[in-house]
Scaffold this active site. Structure first.
Site, mmCIF file in Angstrom:
data_model
loop_
_atom_site.group_PDB
_atom_site.id
_atom_site.type_symbol
_atom_site.label_atom_id
_atom_site.label_comp_id
_atom_site.label_asym_id
_atom_site.label_seq_id
_atom_site.Cartn_x
_atom_site.Cartn_y
_atom_site.Cartn_z
ATOM 1 N N GLY A 117 28.640 -39.787 63.458
ATOM 2 C CA GLY A 117 27.791 -38.595 63.601
ATOM 3 C C GLY A 117 28.376 -37.560 64.538
ATOM 4 O O GLY A 117 27.849 -36.449 64.642
ATOM 5 N N PRO B 40 30.129 -33.218 63.258
ATOM 6 C CA PRO B 40 29.738 -31.810 63.430
ATOM 7 C C PRO B 40 29.879 -31.335 64.871
ATOM 8 O O PRO B 40 30.237 -30.177 65.115
ATOM 9 C CB PRO B 40 28.264 -31.762 62.995
ATOM 10 C CG PRO B 40 27.841 -33.147 62.713
ATOM 11 C CD PRO B 40 29.024 -34.050 62.758
ATOM 12 N N ARG C 94 30.817 -37.104 47.457
ATOM 13 C CA ARG C 94 30.200 -37.326 48.767
ATOM 14 C C ARG C 94 30.379 -36.058 49.600
ATOM 15 O O ARG C 94 31.352 -35.321 49.406
ATOM 16 C CB ARG C 94 30.863 -38.483 49.518
ATOM 17 C CG ARG C 94 30.662 -39.849 48.918
ATOM 18 C CD ARG C 94 29.228 -40.336 48.967
ATOM 19 N NE ARG C 94 29.146 -41.675 48.410
ATOM 20 C CZ ARG C 94 29.013 -41.958 47.099
ATOM 21 N NH1 ARG C 94 28.927 -40.969 46.223
ATOM 22 N NH2 ARG C 94 28.968 -43.199 46.673
ATOM 23 N N GLY D 116 28.337 -42.711 66.871
ATOM 24 C CA GLY D 116 29.294 -43.125 65.838
ATOM 25 C C GLY D 116 29.935 -41.939 65.139
ATOM 26 O O GLY D 116 30.251 -40.916 65.763
ATOM 27 N N TYR E 47 16.878 -26.976 36.112
ATOM 28 C CA TYR E 47 15.521 -27.243 36.607
ATOM 29 C C TYR E 47 14.527 -27.633 35.510
ATOM 30 O O TYR E 47 13.712 -28.531 35.711
ATOM 31 C CB TYR E 47 15.012 -26.068 37.454
ATOM 32 C CG TYR E 47 15.562 -26.117 38.875
ATOM 33 C CD1 TYR E 47 14.831 -26.723 39.896
ATOM 34 C CD2 TYR E 47 16.813 -25.605 39.180
ATOM 35 C CE1 TYR E 47 15.337 -26.809 41.187
ATOM 36 C CE2 TYR E 47 17.333 -25.682 40.460
ATOM 37 C CZ TYR E 47 16.592 -26.286 41.464
ATOM 38 O OH TYR E 47 17.088 -26.376 42.731
ATOM 39 N N GLU F 185 19.441 -20.978 46.571
ATOM 40 C CA GLU F 185 20.729 -21.428 46.020
ATOM 41 C C GLU F 185 21.554 -20.244 45.491
ATOM 42 O O GLU F 185 22.760 -20.166 45.728
ATOM 43 C CB GLU F 185 20.484 -22.493 44.928
ATOM 44 C CG GLU F 185 20.049 -23.821 45.571
ATOM 45 C CD GLU F 185 19.301 -24.792 44.667
ATOM 46 O OE1 GLU F 185 19.332 -24.631 43.427
ATOM 47 O OE2 GLU F 185 18.671 -25.727 45.208
ATOM 48 N N PRO G 167 20.977 -39.092 51.927
ATOM 49 C CA PRO G 167 19.722 -38.390 51.649
ATOM 50 C C PRO G 167 18.786 -38.483 52.840
ATOM 51 O O PRO G 167 18.736 -39.510 53.504
ATOM 52 C CB PRO G 167 19.161 -39.143 50.450
ATOM 53 C CG PRO G 167 20.299 -39.867 49.856
ATOM 54 C CD PRO G 167 21.236 -40.163 50.984
HETATM 55 C C1 HEM Z 1 19.270 -34.206 45.935
HETATM 56 C C2 HEM Z 1 14.891 -32.209 45.607
HETATM 57 C C3 HEM Z 1 16.044 -30.296 41.312
HETATM 58 C C4 HEM Z 1 20.284 -32.593 41.503
HETATM 59 C C5 HEM Z 1 17.994 -33.800 46.222
HETATM 60 C C6 HEM Z 1 17.272 -34.166 47.412
HETATM 61 C C7 HEM Z 1 16.052 -33.612 47.325
HETATM 62 C C8 HEM Z 1 15.988 -32.899 46.072
HETATM 63 C C9 HEM Z 1 14.944 -33.719 48.347
HETATM 64 C C10 HEM Z 1 17.827 -35.008 48.585
HETATM 65 C C11 HEM Z 1 18.487 -34.084 49.580
HETATM 66 C C12 HEM Z 1 19.118 -34.828 50.728
HETATM 67 O O1 HEM Z 1 20.225 -35.309 50.577
HETATM 68 O O2 HEM Z 1 18.508 -34.924 51.775
HETATM 69 C C13 HEM Z 1 14.827 -31.531 44.402
HETATM 70 C C14 HEM Z 1 13.654 -30.849 43.914
HETATM 71 C C15 HEM Z 1 13.968 -30.306 42.705
HETATM 72 C C16 HEM Z 1 15.349 -30.668 42.440
HETATM 73 C C17 HEM Z 1 12.343 -30.771 44.644
HETATM 74 C C18 HEM Z 1 13.106 -29.501 41.767
HETATM 75 C C19 HEM Z 1 12.101 -28.746 42.133
HETATM 76 C C20 HEM Z 1 17.309 -30.718 41.004
HETATM 77 C C21 HEM Z 1 18.028 -30.369 39.815
HETATM 78 C C22 HEM Z 1 19.217 -31.027 39.854
HETATM 79 C C23 HEM Z 1 19.251 -31.785 41.092
HETATM 80 C C24 HEM Z 1 17.523 -29.420 38.729
HETATM 81 C C25 HEM Z 1 20.315 -30.983 38.825
HETATM 82 C C26 HEM Z 1 20.395 -31.807 37.853
HETATM 83 C C27 HEM Z 1 20.349 -33.246 42.718
HETATM 84 C C28 HEM Z 1 21.452 -34.101 43.104
HETATM 85 C C29 HEM Z 1 21.170 -34.555 44.386
HETATM 86 C C30 HEM Z 1 19.892 -33.981 44.747
HETATM 87 C C31 HEM Z 1 22.678 -34.430 42.267
HETATM 88 C C32 HEM Z 1 22.002 -35.519 45.230
HETATM 89 C C33 HEM Z 1 21.494 -36.902 44.937
HETATM 90 C C34 HEM Z 1 22.553 -37.939 45.079
HETATM 91 O O3 HEM Z 1 23.380 -37.853 45.963
HETATM 92 O O4 HEM Z 1 22.552 -38.854 44.264
HETATM 93 N N1 HEM Z 1 17.202 -33.018 45.430
HETATM 94 N N2 HEM Z 1 15.833 -31.412 43.493
HETATM 95 N N3 HEM Z 1 18.082 -31.571 41.761
HETATM 96 N N4 HEM Z 1 19.437 -33.192 43.716
HETATM 97 FE FE1 HEM Z 1 17.692 -32.207 43.649
#
Ligand code: HEM
Length: 391
Positions: free
Chosen positions: A270, A273, A204, A268, A98, A140, A385
């Site tokens: 979807g 689940p 994925r 589709g 974070y 988490e 996302p």
């Molecule tokens: C995905 C928010 C911190 C790694 C996401 C998503 C949100 C989010 C909204 C999309 C969720 C979805 O699929 O609907 C946040 C917020 C953070 C935070 C608000 C801090 C306050 C972190 C940290 C990491 C991280 C520290 C680690 C490095 C990821 C990854 C994804 C993700 C890998 C998936 C994105 C992808 O598929 O490319 N996060 N996140 N996030 N987050 Fe975070």
């Protein structure tokens, strides 16, 4: 809760930050991946990085969170936090990461806003970031603690693959080592991590579509996206006996066992689940009133069709209706041509579960809201996302 000092600052600067998100985001990811290239190997998705809207999900959700704190000061947006936390845990995100995201996000904000970013504004938004971060970290940690093991991934062996619909495949895996297995709930997903042709690993999430309560088997159904990066690899390269990495099961779109009537509307792929939920209800001899609605391009395109029809036939209080955009309509199944109309199926006390592509979900969600179903009874899963978060 926001401090009294930060509250007016956030209220005043929310419109500016929300407007700048789309230019802050690419800069943030550039900085993050330059400093930490390892985050592109097996954690962040390369495909999502190419798509501007999807890239905005992370930073955009902080603006949504801030809006929420300003509008409803004594609460937090639980649904959004839970969705993000389940996604994070399925990817192995940990507390130590974070501060890294904070640094690069706030460096990007500082560069974007220039002199407009006063110390007072920076401090107020830092407070928002950490309020959200701590809320996520807490959920988490709880999710990790519920698992039967402390691993992010364990090796699983492909034991069965079956074509379904026109372009989907059902893959079943069994454990390839001694890692204790967490029993999944219907509606949950796992992350699948695999190396791509260049050796870089991609991840994925796929919903578990069958065998949910089977302690030593995981089954997913994957639709081929010919223009995608991941699904062609899993479809074309994965052979019986091959090993992939699977995460523990996560996801909170779990059908609650509260006995109220269920309306499950899908389109589709979807349907995965809902196929899992129906199979589990049938296996448990449920007497629940269930209305299953499915829309697809054509009858033969419907993945997991036989499994779903079989489960419905085993449930004494279940009915099914279907909609197809083209092709011949099947006998029975209350089949109609065209797009789904949810309204007839809705009752006041129904719990509504939606899953499918975004345009479908927007349409049926609006139908349910217009019919007077309260928003808290409408549950949904977005594949990919959740761009509603950033809306
Ligand atoms: C995905 C928010 C911190 C790694 C996401 C998503 C949100 C989010 C909204 C999309 C969720 C979805 O699929 O609907 C946040 C917020 C953070 C935070 C608000 C801090 C306050 C972190 C940290 C990491 C991280 C520290 C680690 C490095 C990821 C990854 C994804 C993700 C890998 C998936 C994105 C992808 O598929 O490319 N996060 N996140 N996030 N987050 Fe975070």
């Amino acid at each position: 809760m926001l401090s009294t000092k930060s509250f007016p600052v956030i209220e005043a600067t929310l419109p500016i930050i929300a407007e700048r998100i789309s230019s802050i985001t690419p800069n943030f990811y550039n900085r993050l991946f330059t400093a930490h290239p390892e985050l592109l190997d097996g954690i962040f998705s390369r495909s999502n990085q190419k798509n501007g809207t999807q890239q905005q999900a992370l930073a955009g959700s902080i603006a949504v969170f801030a809006t929420y704190l300003v509008k409803y000061p004594n609460t937090t947006p639980e649904t959004m936090l839970a969705r993000v936390a389940h996604k994070h845990t399925s990817l192995g995100v940990v507390e130590e990461q974070y501060p890294i995201v904070y640094k690069h996000l706030f460096d990007a904000i500082a560069e974007d806003l220039g002199d407009a970013l006063t110390p007072e504004i920076a401090e107020a938004w830092t407070e928002v970031y950490w309020l959200m971060a701590h809320a996520l970290i807490k959920i988490e940690k709880g999710l990790y603690a519920q698992q039967a093991n402390a691993e992010i991934y364990a090796p699983w062996k492909l034991v069965e693959r079956t074509e379904t619909g026109l372009d989907s495949v059902v893959f079943s895996f069994e454990p390839a080592d001694e890692t204790p297995v967490t029993v999944a709930k219907p509606g949950q997903f796992v992350s699948v991590r695999m190396p791509m042709a260049d050796g870089i690993r991609q991840v994925r999430q796929y919903t578990l579509s069958n065998d949910i309560e089977h302690a030593s088997r995981r089954t997913i159904t994957v639709k081929l996206d010919v223009n995608g990066e991941f699904s062609p690899v899993i479809h074309n390269d994965l052979k019986i006996g091959d090993i992939v990495e699977l995460s523990n099961p996560y996801g909170d779109l779990v059908v609650e066992n509260d006995g109220s009537p269920l309306v499950i509307a899908t389109a589709g792929i979807g349907c995965t689940p809902s196929a899992a939920a129906l199979q589990t209800l049938a296996a448990n001899g449920s007497n629940r009133k269930v209305t299953v609605l499915h829309a697809d391009q054509e009858f033969s395109a419907w993945p997991l069709r036989d499994q779903m029809i079989e489960s419905v036939s085993k449930l004494p209080e279940a009915t099914i209706s279907t909609w197809f955009e083209r092709g011949e309509l099947p006998e029975g199944l209350n089949a109609k041509a065209g797009y789904m109309d949810l309204t007839e199926a809705l009752t006041e006390d129904a719990q509504v579960y939606l899953c499918g592509p975004l345009p479908f979900m927007n349409a049926v969600r609006n139908q349910a809201l217009e019919a007077g179903v309260p928003a808290e009874r409408i549950h949904y899963e977005v594949f990919g996302p959740d761009v509603w978060l950033a809306a």
